[in-house]
Enzyme design. Structure first.
Site, mmCIF file in Angstrom:
data_model
loop_
_atom_site.group_PDB
_atom_site.id
_atom_site.type_symbol
_atom_site.label_atom_id
_atom_site.label_comp_id
_atom_site.label_asym_id
_atom_site.label_seq_id
_atom_site.Cartn_x
_atom_site.Cartn_y
_atom_site.Cartn_z
ATOM 1 N N CYS A 13 35.717 -9.105 83.251
ATOM 2 C CA CYS A 13 35.847 -8.121 82.336
ATOM 3 C C CYS A 13 36.910 -7.436 82.193
ATOM 4 C CB CYS A 13 34.864 -7.677 81.925
ATOM 5 S SG CYS A 13 34.543 -7.277 80.544
ATOM 6 N N CYS A 72 36.964 -4.302 80.706
ATOM 7 C CA CYS A 72 35.474 -3.001 81.450
ATOM 8 C C CYS A 72 36.277 -2.415 82.086
ATOM 9 C CB CYS A 72 34.691 -3.570 81.983
ATOM 10 S SG CYS A 72 33.762 -5.453 80.638
ATOM 11 N N ASP A 73 37.443 -3.489 82.955
ATOM 12 C CA ASP A 73 38.296 -2.991 83.565
ATOM 13 C C ASP A 73 39.893 -2.861 84.303
ATOM 14 O OD1 ASP A 73 35.018 -2.656 85.484
ATOM 15 O OD2 ASP A 73 35.605 -4.874 85.837
#
Ligand code: NAP
Length: 309
Positions: free
Chosen positions: A133, A136-137
């Site tokens: 992701c 997200c990261d």
């Protein structure tokens, strides 16, 4: 007893919930463990949802969907469905906390999860430098170099996204042509800090106690090994469908699946079992687009209303 149990709260499940409740079904519950919205909420840039002229994140695209459904009476149960069984005309939906609910019809809209690529170190470093992701990261690698494995739409779109955060993105692909849409390939090629590392296999991702420190790729032509010293590796190599709730106690599945585990449906999203429907990525031949999953959900709901009638 529920009129309809919807399993999954992505675009397919939510749209089915909207059409089913607005279409007159009284007791409709959507089982979704997390926040509704589905896998698309992990996508950073959507530019092909009809009517949305601006590029937006998946999170923004899905923001208003749950509220719209709830207005018409869709209930949301925050639990995970572990099994669906059928006895006579009645389905029993069992959740992972052991509770059961009966339903006259069921829609499976569980979608899919990121596939593992299968290289050495993938399990060991998952969540410690390996991610699926970028939204997200990606921020953890601000101004750092990262590698991204894959050659489809997801890989190239997320490579473009990461190129805006990271100092450099190595796009690692096993062939020298891509599966992605031509416009996406064009965007990727226009990013000066994306280096294409093609025709290679990932030999291993390595690291230490603090996480990933690099990956080794092997040229398919020369066999030469190249070492990419990066602290982050993103993997986008396709997705596997989530059909687990259909698995029965004896290991068989409640309805017919194809060899990849995708649910076989007809054009009404009907499975081989009366009253059981499937929509979105979990079904055969899914185009794996938000707009298609939403269309599937609407189609399923319209036909479920007819079935119950
Ligand atoms: P995908 O299209 O199946 O692409 C997977 C990529 O990973 C392929 O390039 C494949 O290589 C590579 N790959 C597969 N297994 C691998 C392995 N073990 N090791 C290394 N590489 C491997 O998957 P996706 O990108 O997740 O897309 C899934 C579906 O969603 C597609 O239908 C796509 O069009 C759609 N999608 C659409 C959009 C959009 O329209 N905006 C965005 C995202 C996804 P090969 O090419 O050599 O097989």
């Amino acid at each position: 007893m529920l009129d309809l149990a919807i399993i999954g709260g992505g675009p397919a499940g939510l749209t089915a919930g909207l059409y089913a409740t607005r279409g007159g079904l009284k007791d409709v519950t959507m089982f979704e463990m997390g926040m509704p919205g589905g896998q698309i909420t992990g996508s950073s840039e959507i530019e092909n949802y009809p009517g949305q002229g601006e590029i937006m994140s998946g999170m923004d695209l899905m923001q208003n969907w749950p509220e719209q459904c709830q207005k018409f009476g869709l209930k949301h149960e925050m639990s995970q469905v572990s099994r669906v069984t059928k006895n006579g005309d009645i389905f029993t939906v069992t959740t992972s906390d052991g509770k059961t609910q009966e339903a006259k019809s069921v829609l499976l809209a569980t979608g899919s999860v990121p596939r593992k690529a299968g290289f050495k170190g993938e399990n060991e470093f998952f969540g410690r430098g390996i991610s699926t992701c970028a939204t997200c990261d990606g921020f953890f690698y601000k101004n750092k170099e990262v590698a991204l494995v894959g050659g489809g739409d997801s890989a190239l779109e997320e490579a473009v996204y990461l190129s805006k955060i990271c100092s450099k993105v190595y796009l690692v692909h096993r062939r020298d042509t891509y599966r992605a849409a031509p416009s996406t390939i064009e965007h990727m090629k226009a990013c000066e800090n994306i280096e294409e590392v093609t025709n290679v296999t990932v030999e291993e991702v390595y690291g230490d106690a603090s996480g990933v420190t690099g990956l080794k790729v092997k040229s398919k032509e020369s066999g030469e090994i190249r070492d990419l010293a990066v602290p982050g590796v993103f993997v986008f190599v396709g997705r596997d469908v989530l059909n687990e709730p259909l698995k029965q106690e004896d290991g068989s599945f409640l309805c017919d699946l194809d060899e990849q585990g995708q649910v076989i449906v007809d054009l009404k999203m009907k499975t081989s079992v009366p009253g059981l429907y499937a929509a979105g990525d979990v079904r055969i031949d899914a185009a794996k687009q938000v707009v298609c999953a939403a269309g599937d959900g609407a189609t399923a709901a319209v036909n479920i209303i007819e079935y119950l009638g």
